[in-house]
Design an enzyme around this catalytic site. Structure first.
Site, PDB file in Angstrom:
ATOM      1  CD  GLU A 152      49.587 -40.307  14.876  1.00  0.00           C
ATOM      2  OE1 GLU A 152      49.898 -39.122  15.053  1.00  0.00           O
ATOM      3  OE2 GLU A 152      49.507 -40.828  13.747  1.00  0.00           O
ATOM      4  CD  GLU A 163      45.642 -41.471  11.950  1.00  0.00           C
ATOM      5  OE1 GLU A 163      46.440 -40.744  11.337  1.00  0.00           O
ATOM      6  OE2 GLU A 163      45.223 -41.250  13.098  1.00  0.00           O
TER       7      GLU A 163
HETATM    8  O1  AHR Z   1      44.955 -38.058   9.773  1.00  0.00           O
HETATM    9  C1  AHR Z   1      45.546 -36.846  10.127  1.00  0.00           C
HETATM   10  C2  AHR Z   1      46.392 -36.935  11.403  1.00  0.00           C
HETATM   11  O2  AHR Z   1      47.494 -37.762  11.172  1.00  0.00           O
HETATM   12  C3  AHR Z   1      45.717 -37.558  12.596  1.00  0.00           C
HETATM   13  O3  AHR Z   1      44.993 -36.627  13.330  1.00  0.00           O
HETATM   14  C4  AHR Z   1      46.873 -38.075  13.401  1.00  0.00           C
HETATM   15  O4  AHR Z   1      46.536 -39.196  14.162  1.00  0.00           O
HETATM   16  C5  AHR Z   1      47.939 -38.349  12.370  1.00  0.00           C
HETATM   17  O5  AHR Z   1      49.169 -37.797  12.743  1.00  0.00           O
END
Ligand code: AHR
Length: 501
Positions: free
Chosen positions: A172, A291
């Site tokens: 990110e 994610e």
């Molecule tokens: O999954 C939780 C968080 O969400 C992770 O650390 C990050 O990559 C995202 O913003």
């Protein structure tokens, strides 16, 4: 109210990569400490790994687990987590405001993954570190022997290289909350240079470059275009992340969110193909949706944290049936893009926005979202088929027409197994489904699994772990090439078909 689909062996979308059903473990909250690792736990093995959690992860059959972050990654010195445990430093983790003890690091996680029968999707820190630390980590993990870092691994008692195949180039990096946040040009160049030295160290690895951290980011699309302008030739995947919540919106709007995910995938595919065309690239870039999940229950509670605790309760959502239905719709959406999305990670696996929950020193159980994920891992095999859906629906002011039926079919030509995954989004009524299966004349219904509950907000807890659990009493019936089923209101359905013996 009605819905129909048509399934044909020639309407293949793409082959399903097993890594589409990956997950994620970050050094965050109780994911590692108290989740997978708890030396004092009654079920802990000689390495300190919880046996009860390992059993649930193996039952799930998750093929890939991303590690070690997440936001944590961007401040992580991997060297802190290897070598004699009693010499490892305790560090302030600035991403989550906690103390990291480093009792679990790369080699321990690799050992856990072997026991869990899963592969590791490794990641390098491009927040506070760069190409040099990344190439050293690849050498430490994947080079057999005879070099500084591979010999250090051997000195740490790990003779065989881990051979991690898939690697993330940071996490990110477009987000200003990220340690070492960068603009797209800066990140694109660093990602490219890091990719080069990592691949020169081990040419067999695959690399995922960071896309936007959500579709809501101002730079969504433009970030990917710019990063890929620098790095396209050097990477294999671009990452996508998304989390949805039910705060302040209706259930109908919440359940429609998979259409947003669908749009997101289409937009990033278009962006990748734009760069491919402009640069006259031959290779196609794939998507790593590394994610995705539902995340909102814990937001209020998480504002209250005392800093520098070790493994506090953090981001622990207790999921209800409706959350599991959106997770089901998101799984279906990923399958509908099986041609381009090759990796996806349900974030996360244990305790932190997770399908598996634990008590420190106590029990573990399956959350509602566990079940659609389990079913997809078990039954989505072979190719995804375009099911040509026609369904009554409703209007959403942002997402347009939302069908009550969300569905996809998968077909494994090797075994003949066909599986239809379907969600009925209707809050009050069953949805009559008719499916044209005339092109599969030799099939019969094996079972019709249903996840439903009278209360859309019913949850599983340590005391009542089976409140929301699937049953096999669905009514799917196949006669003369026509399959009929009644999909209960607010339900997840898995209709399994096999060859008549
Ligand atoms: O999954 C939780 C968080 O969400 C992770 O650390 C990050 O990559 C995202 O913003």
């Amino acid at each position: 109210m009605s819905a129909s689909i048509s399934i044909h062996p020639e309407f293949a979308i793409g082959s399903i990569d097993r890594r589409l059903f990956g997950s994620f473990i970050e050094h965050l909250g109780r994911a590692v400490y108290g989740g997978i690792y708890e030396p004092g736990h009654p079920t802990a093995d000689a390495d300190g790994f919880r046996g009860d959690v390992l059993a649930l992860v193996r039952e799930l059959g998750v093929p890939l687990v991303r590690y070690p972050g997440g936001n944590f990654l961007s401040g992580y010195d991997w060297e802190d987590g290897v070598g004699p445990r009693d010499q490892r430093p305790r560090r302030l983790d600035l991403a989550w405001g906690v103390t990291e003890t480093n009792q679990v690091g790369t080699n321990e996680f690799a050992a856990w993954a072997r026991k869990a029968e899963t592969e590791v999707m490794m990641a390098v820190n491009l927040g506070t570190r760069g190409p040099d630390a990344a190439r050293a980590l690849v050498e430490y993990c994947n080079h057999p022997s005879g070099s500084k870092w591979s010999d250090l691994r051997i000195a740490h008692g790990v003779k065989e290289p881990h051979r991690f195949k898939t690697w993330c180039l940071g996490n990110e990096m477009d987000g200003n909350w990220q340690i070492g946040h960068k603009d797209a040009h800066h990140y694109g160049r660093i990602a490219r240079e890091t990719a080069k030295v990592m691949r020169w160290t081990d040419p067999t690895i695959e690399l995922a470059v960071c896309g936007s951290s959500s579709r809501g980011m101002g730079g969504f699309g433009e970030w990917e275009r710019c990063v890929l302008e620098h790095a396209y030739a050097h990477v294999d995947y671009v990452s996508l992340h998304v989390y949805y919540g039910l705060n302040g919106i209706t259930l109908a709007k919440f359940l429609a969110k998979s259409l947003d995910m669908d749009a997101m995938i289409r937009e990033i595919v278009a962006t990748c193909d734009h760069v491919k065309a402009v640069q006259r690239q031959r290779k196609t870039l794939y998507l790593s949706f590394d994610e995705w999940n539902v995340w909102y229950h814990s937001h209020a509670e998480d504002k209250e944290h005392k800093r520098w605790q070790v493994a506090p309760k953090h981001i622990e959502d207790t999921y209800h049936l409706a959350d599991a239905l959106l997770v089901g719709c998101m799984i279906i959406t990923l399958l509908k893009h099986a041609d381009r999305v090759k990796i996806a990670c349900l974030a996360q696996l244990v305790n932190v926005i997770a399908p598996i929950m634990t008590e420190n020193g106590g029990r573990c159980w399956r959350q509602t979202i566990h079940y659609p994920f389990l079913h997809a891992i078990r039954f989505a095999r072979g190719v995804a088929l375009d099911a040509r859906i026609a369904s009554s629906g409703y209007d959403d002011n942002e997402l347009g027409r939302v069908p009550y039926l969300e569905a996809v079919a998968t077909w494994d030509a090797a075994t003949g197994a066909i599986t239809l995954f379907a969600v009925n989004r209707h809050e009050h009524e069953a949805l009559p489904l008719a499916a044209d299966l005339r092109h599969f004349p030799e099939h019969r219904v094996v079972e019709h699994l249903v996840l439903e509950h009278a209360d859309a907000y019913a949850t599983n807890t340590a005391d009542r772990p089976d409140t929301v659990a699937p049953h096999a009493r669905g009514d799917a019936l196949l006669q003369s090439g026509r399959l009929e089923a009644s999909l209960a209101k607010l339900s997840w359905n898995v209709i399994r078909l096999g060859l008549v013996r």
